[in-house]
Scaffold this motif. Structure first.
Motif, mmCIF file in Angstrom:
data_model
loop_
_atom_site.group_PDB
_atom_site.id
_atom_site.type_symbol
_atom_site.label_atom_id
_atom_site.label_comp_id
_atom_site.label_asym_id
_atom_site.label_seq_id
_atom_site.Cartn_x
_atom_site.Cartn_y
_atom_site.Cartn_z
ATOM 1 N N LEU A 1 -6.940 -3.079 -4.674
ATOM 2 C CA LEU A 1 -5.985 -3.775 -3.804
ATOM 3 C C LEU A 1 -5.750 -5.195 -4.311
ATOM 4 O O LEU A 1 -4.614 -5.637 -4.398
ATOM 5 C CB LEU A 1 -6.512 -3.818 -2.357
ATOM 6 C CG LEU A 1 -5.601 -4.573 -1.400
ATOM 7 C CD1 LEU A 1 -4.280 -3.848 -1.199
ATOM 8 C CD2 LEU A 1 -6.283 -4.798 -0.060
ATOM 9 N N LEU B 1 -4.150 3.958 2.056
ATOM 10 C CA LEU B 1 -3.592 4.482 0.805
ATOM 11 C C LEU B 1 -3.433 6.004 0.882
ATOM 12 O O LEU B 1 -2.401 6.563 0.492
ATOM 13 C CB LEU B 1 -4.512 4.101 -0.368
ATOM 14 C CG LEU B 1 -4.028 4.482 -1.755
ATOM 15 C CD1 LEU B 1 -2.783 3.685 -2.135
ATOM 16 C CD2 LEU B 1 -5.130 4.240 -2.797
ATOM 17 N N VAL C 1 0.846 -1.199 0.000
ATOM 18 C CA VAL C 1 0.000 0.000 0.000
ATOM 19 C C VAL C 1 0.882 1.250 0.000
ATOM 20 O O VAL C 1 0.593 2.234 -0.684
ATOM 21 C CB VAL C 1 -0.982 -0.015 1.200
ATOM 22 C CG1 VAL C 1 -1.725 1.304 1.323
ATOM 23 C CG2 VAL C 1 -1.982 -1.161 1.031
ATOM 24 N N PHE D 1 -8.517 -0.015 3.070
ATOM 25 C CA PHE D 1 -7.491 0.195 2.045
ATOM 26 C C PHE D 1 -7.382 1.682 1.710
ATOM 27 O O PHE D 1 -6.277 2.249 1.665
ATOM 28 C CB PHE D 1 -7.851 -0.635 0.816
ATOM 29 C CG PHE D 1 -6.991 -0.400 -0.388
ATOM 30 C CD1 PHE D 1 -5.610 -0.277 -0.274
ATOM 31 C CD2 PHE D 1 -7.555 -0.328 -1.662
ATOM 32 C CE1 PHE D 1 -4.806 -0.065 -1.404
ATOM 33 C CE2 PHE D 1 -6.774 -0.132 -2.782
ATOM 34 C CZ PHE D 1 -5.394 0.014 -2.649
ATOM 35 N N GLY E 1 -2.694 -3.859 -6.216
ATOM 36 C CA GLY E 1 -1.883 -4.318 -5.095
ATOM 37 C C GLY E 1 -1.349 -5.717 -5.299
ATOM 38 O O GLY E 1 -0.133 -5.931 -5.392
#
Ligand code: IMP
Length: 201
Positions: free
Chosen positions: A132, A57, A25, A53, A149
């Motif tokens: 992600l 982020l 991340v 997330f 991700g």
């Protein structure tokens, strides 16, 4: 086993530990910061799954941006149809702005495709996807995912914001949930043991 669930799911194993999530991340935050430097960046995070997330982020980013949330649910209880109901719309206009759509996981791609179309109708300067997780083995609609991700196998995952029947969102890592005696989201598919990405072996 938790008695509040109607089926008998079982956390099978950790697929992506907390430290790998944090590392990746952080890398994504730097990549996005460089790519959108000097632009009017509007982060659009999709609820509920991407809230953890998106929060991490944003803190990994060094460039100016706003964040707004869009809540969605499967239309008329038909998950997999690709048609979603907007349960919470954006608060701010995205017209003329560089939009980054932040998703927890892209599976068939139907939901993200629908969201892309919906957002493009609002005349942003651009819309890009940041996901992600990418479960590309199940993709129906091919979508560009410039910020991704991890590639993961065809398994049902929970944690780090993602749920099964609204449970497990608070896990700090991503775990495989074994449903109905199978760890797979589709019984006839293949999977592997490890999440994969450019930075994960
Ligand atoms: P798609 O439309 O098939 O790409 O589905 C995307 C949405 O399905 C995600 O935003 C999640 O809400 C949900 N989803 C797909 N796979 C999983 C999973 O393994 N765990 C939790 N949610 C999932």
């Amino acid at each position: 086993m938790k008695s509040f669930l109607t089926t008998e799911p079982e956390l099978q194993k950790v697929l992506i530990p907390q430290n790998r999530l944090q590392e990746r991340v952080s890398e994504l935050g730097q990549e996005i910061s460089q790519a959108f430097d000097g632009k009017d960046l509007a982060i659009v995070a999709i609820l509920k799954g991407s809230f953890v997330f998106a929060a991490d982020l944003l803190r990994a980013m060094t460039t100016e941006c706003s964040i707004d949330f869009m809540g969605i649910s499967s239309y008329a209880g038909q998950p997999g149809s690709g048609v979603v109901r907007i349960t919470k719309d954006l608060d701010e206009s995205i017209a003329g702005r560089s939009v980054l759509l932040v998703e927890d996981i892209i599976d068939t791609g139907l939901t993200a495709n629908y969201l892309l179309h919906t957002l493009k109708q609002r005349k942003p300067a651009s819309v890009d996807i940041c996901a992600l997780l990418d479960k590309s083995a199940r993709r129906i609609i091919d979508l560009p995912i410039p910020y991704r991700g991890f590639e993961i196998p065809d398994v049902f995952v929970v944690g780090y914001g993602m749920d099964y029947q609204q449970h497990y969102r608070n896990l700090p890592h991503i775990a495989i949930l074994r449903l109905n005696g199978s760890p797979k989201s589709q019984p006839d598919s293949t999977d592997s043991d490890q999440a994969d990405s450019r930075n994960v072996s």
